[in-house]
Design a protein around this motif. Structure first.
Motif: not given
Ligand SMILES: Nc1ncnc2c1ncn2[C@@H]1O[C@H](COP(=O)(O)OP(=O)(O)OP(=O)(O)O)[C@@H](O)[C@H]1O
Ligand SMILES: [Mg+2]
Lengths: 324, 294, 250
Positions: A115-116, A118-120, A122-123
């Motif tokens: 998830m982390a 993935l978040g990175l 997307i940012i």
């Protein structure tokens, strides 16, 4: 030591195939597909070092790929810097960035790590879209120059083919060396039992971060190559879907298999070209592939196919003898 | 408009999207607690909620209440089917395999929906008109009220289920210690299936009630799912009040950030919060850390 | 050599260890025994840096190692084996031992990628030493096997070989005889003596009383997180508190 020679022969065989392939395919379109196979191979390889060897997932690698492409693109198209210098800058910056964010990110494990990253990713993707002044926003950035050596510009499909595959072969060679060294052993050890690896003196935290940075840096080189061969970049190529596609390449080819990455990248690049008629529905195929391979061939195609074939053959043989 | 009014307005919309995130987040937590799986396909069930509602309104011509029921039931069936076909048969359920399989499931569901329903964005009519209601100087849409009411209802029902029914208690036992639960005769596999059913139902409900405000299409699931996960992480994957607060907090911060700072980076806000929480307090805002077993 | 001072470990409500103190003398084989759940593995996990204790300190050769992570302890000569064998299953037996020699080599990522000459030299040396440790533990014929394919008993010996490769001054063994048959237990006893003869101090957690009484110089008894007794095997066998703890348990 015999196995060392076999490794060398295998690699030389690959070099020969790469060199000679253009004799068979001279058509620009096919060469262009092969250019993509090369770029995707570098990416799959980079991700495999992290995912297959160290056992750490990243769902944000498209972001590093994109950063490489955009840094190279902006430095050359906007600031007219030499493309090779831009590539070096892209690789260095992304490696550094990944090294810094790697420390908090790789403290996480399993689903949290997924998830982390993935978040990175997307940012980073959102920044490509929103920093319009620098990136050109959703419509992209054009006017990126080709790479050139002396007066020799890599501006045709054939030239790009040899350029990209030189990088790909070097990346494969270096990766092969790495995974068969003490570092490679330490990575696999972390994958198998991080606790035991640490007790044996492996600084797992640091090594994971280092390999994350190396993997990101290599992806950035691929991104830079992409920018200079396409001469145009847009955010759509670097979204979450592409991160998933990269993971699919690694899984299909086989975790912890260097040549598998090549196969995975080739399959996932050529397949959609063949499935042109289905347009966007290739994601259905990816989804199915991910599920089926994970369920039935966890080692990937390179390792799994022989096993499945023998199993099928055995089954067939059994049925025959049962009939008699 | 005065700044205070503006902020009140952002709060209203933030709380209502926050409620949606909370519902989705609770779905994540329920599955995680009974299986240790973060179901990456959770967002697609949210999307299916909206799309199935659309289908039953436009194709089956059902009245709205029936359409909603149908959509929840259909999405739940998909969630259950997904668990039965992919997760249960898995021989070595390593975290990596589970991540890959649920990602595979999510793009498969998304792809099939796109194939059948097309790529268009569709509107769903608000449940009871869209005449804004004036409260003080801020306005609130009837759909916001529906969201608050139905979310509260769903969360209460969920809470009662886990507190007072045998099945709910059995599922809680599985969450605490799966092996021990199995030893005392609880059918763990069934509980896993139930957890997928419940979280699919909650997720699809979230997708249905938000659809009239945001429209729906085959690809709304990714973002909604991730933000639901973010809510769950803030809440420490608790499945209870923590996740509700997490969702509301996220919704409000996002809405304020979008309104006062930059709307283009609205989605980035959620992910920055997600990363910060994971870096600084991976156990969530409201729980204490535990020593990981070696 | 190794000293533990007033160690306490709590997990939420459970107190796994309470105010444990003892010292291990250089060259001894020290046994730690106690019923299931006594806190033996927890003790090892704290000493090897996997858990952070609630209170107390661990000293190695007078140096406070309480807050060092495990990877910093191997270079100081402290290693361990695991109750539930922790092998590197996808690697060969030889590679497992070569990993034990990780801290004895130093090539970085770039040197490995470029196959620098010093890296290759180092690699050859490590390989040779790894074979020697396999020999030491009597499993060199298995060198090319995949570790996950080993029979359970051989796996225990591989763990010991891997730990010896670190060149430890003290080795903690968590139930090395668990799952071994009689013949293998005999081999294990001989191996542990050989390890001590090689100058390594041994701390042994074990349920096999015969083995413990046979090879240990001193024994520490834990029960429900507290130290119940300490002494020579004979003293322990005759200690009424120990007898009642074990009988009470059975
Ligand atoms: N990480 C942890 N979190 C919570 N409780 C733990 C943790 N590790 C150990 N415990 C608890 O601490 C107590 C002591 O466990 P420990 O594993 O040290 O016992 P042991 O003496 O090694 O037992 P055995 O002989 O069965 O191996 C047990 O009650 C165990 O459940
Ligand atoms: Mg134990």
């Amino acid at each position: 030591m015999l196995s060392a020679y076999r490794e060398i022969v295998k690699f030389l065989l690959l070099v020969a195939i790469v060199l000679l392939l253009p004799l068979l395919i001279q058509e620009g379109y096919l060469l262009n597909v092969m250019v993509f196979v090369g770029i995707h191979s570098i990416l799959a390889l980079a991700l495999n070092l992290l995912l297959g060897y160290a056992g750490q997932i990243s769902l944000g690698h498209a972001g590093f790929f994109g950063l490489g492409a955009y840094i190279s693109g902006i430095l050359t198209a906007t600031y007219s810097i030499n493309p090779w210098a831009a590539m070096l800058a892209a690789a260095t910056l992304v490696t550094l960035l990944a090294f810094i964010v790697g420390f908090p990110i790789l403290k996480l494990k399993g689903h949290y790590l997924a998830m982390a990253t993935l978040g990175l990713g997307i940012i980073i993707y959102i920044i490509f879209n929103e920093a319009v002044d620098h990136t050109g926003g959703p419509s992209g950035l054009s006017g990126i120059p080709n790479l050139s050596l002396g007066g020799f510009s890599f501006d045709s499909d054939l030239r790009n083919y040899y350029l990209i595959w030189t990088f790909t072969l070097v990346a494969i060679g270096l990766s092969l060396n790495l995974v068969n060294s003490r570092i490679g052993r330490a990575l696999r050890a972390i994958h198998d039992s991080e606790v035991a690896a640490r007790v044996m003196g492996v600084n797992a935290r640091l090594l994971k971060v280092q390999i994350f940075a190396l993997s990101a840096g290599l992806s950035a080189v691929a991104g830079s190559l992409y920018a200079h061969t396409m001469t145009f970049v847009a955010p759509a190529s670097f979204g979450f879907n592409f991160s998933v596609e990269l993971v699919t390449m690694v899984i299909i080819g086989g975790l912890a298999s260097i040549y598998g990455s090549l196969l995975g990248a080739a399959l996932l690049t050529v397949l959609p070209e063949m499935l042109r008629a289905f347009q966007d529905y290739d994601i259905i195929v990816y989804g199915l592939l991910l599920i089926v391979i994970t369920m039935f061939m966890p080692g990937g195609l390179v390792k799994g196919l022989p096993g499945v074939l023998t199993a099928l053959r055995r089954k067939a043989a059994k049925e025959e003898s049962g009939d008699a | 408009m005065e700044l205070a009014d503006q902020i009140a307005q952002y709060l209203v919309s933030g709380l209502s999207t926050g409620a949606i995130y909370a519902l989705i987040g609770i779905g994540f937590a329920i599955i995680y607690n009974s299986t240790d799986i973060i179901n990456f396909a959770q967002g697609e069930l949210v999307m299916l909620g909206g799309m199935f509602t659309l289908f039953s309104l436009n194709v089956l011509h059902l009245p709205l209440p029936l359409a909603i029921l149908f959509a929840v039931a259909a999405a739940t069936a998909v969630g259950v089917l997904f668990e039965r076909l992919t997760i249960r048969p898995l021989k070595s359920p390593t975290p990596l395999a589970l991540i890959i399989i649920t990602i595979g499931g999510s793009i498969l569901i998304r792809g099939i929906t796109m194939m059948i329903g097309g790529k268009d964005t569709h509107a769903i009519p608000a449940f009871s008109g869209s005449e804004p209601i004036l409260i003080g100087t801020a306005t609130i849409l009837p759909q916001h009220l529906w969201i608050f009411a139905l979310t509260a209802l769903a969360i209460t029902a969920n809470k009662l289920f886990f507190e007072y029914t045998i099945t709910g208690k059995a599922m809680r036992a599985c969450a605490v210690n799966r092996r021990a639960a199995g030893l005392v005769g609880i059918d763990v596999k069934r509980m896993v299936l139930f957890s997928f059913a419940i979280s699919s139902a909650l997720g699809s409900l979230a997708g249905i009630i938000v659809a009239p405000l945001t429209m729906t299409s085959y690809d709304v699931g990714i973002m909604l799912g991730l933000k639901g996960f973010c809510a769950a992480i803030i809440g420490g994957l608790s499945g209870g009040i923590g996740t509700v607060l997490g969702g509301l907090l996220l919704g409000v911060l996002e809405s304020l950030g979008a309104g006062l700072i930059s709307s283009g980076y609205k989605d980035a806000i959620a992910f920055i919060i997600l990363l910060l929480i994971l870096f600084i307090r991976p156990q969530g805002l409201f729980t204490k850390a535990q020593t990981e077993r070696v | 050599m190794l000293e533990v001072r007033s160690l306490t470990q709590r997990f939420g409500g459970i107190t796994a260890l309470e105010d444990i103190s003892f010292a291990v003398a250089k060259g001894d084989i020290t046994g730690i025994i106690g019923p299931n759940g006594a806190g033996k593995t927890t003790l090892f996990n704290i000493v090897t840096g996997l858990y952070t204790q609630t209170a107390g300190a661990v000293l190695l050769n007078g140096k406070d190692i309480s807050n060092l992570p495990p990877e910093r302890l191997a270079p100081l000569g402290l290693v361990r084996t695991f109750q539930n064998i922790e092998l590197f299953g996808t690697m060969t037996v030889l590679e497992n031992v070569m990993l034990g020699l990780h801290t004895r080599s130093s090539s970085g990522i770039l040197a490995c990628m470029a196959k620098m000459p010093w890296h290759l030299r180092e690699e050859r040396l490590i390989r040779k030493q790894a074979y020697e440790w396999l020999d030491f533990c009597g499993i060199s014929t298995l060198a090319e096997q995949k570790a996950s394919n080993l029979p359970f008993g051989r796996g225990r010996f591989l763990e010991i070989a891997r730990a010896m490769a670190v060149n430890p001054s003290i080795m903690l063994m968590d139930e090395p005889a668990a799952g071994l048959n009689n013949r293998e237990t005999g081999e294990l006893a001989a191996l542990i003596r050989k390890i001590r003869a090689a100058g390594v101090t041994v701390v042994l957690v074990e349920h096999d009383m015969e083995l413990v009484m046979d090879i240990c110089d001193r024994i520490i008894v834990l029960n429900l997180g507290r130290k119940l007794a300490e002494g020579t095997p004979r003293e322990i066998q005759e200690n009424p508190a120990v007898i009642s703890a074990y009988l009470g348990e059975g």
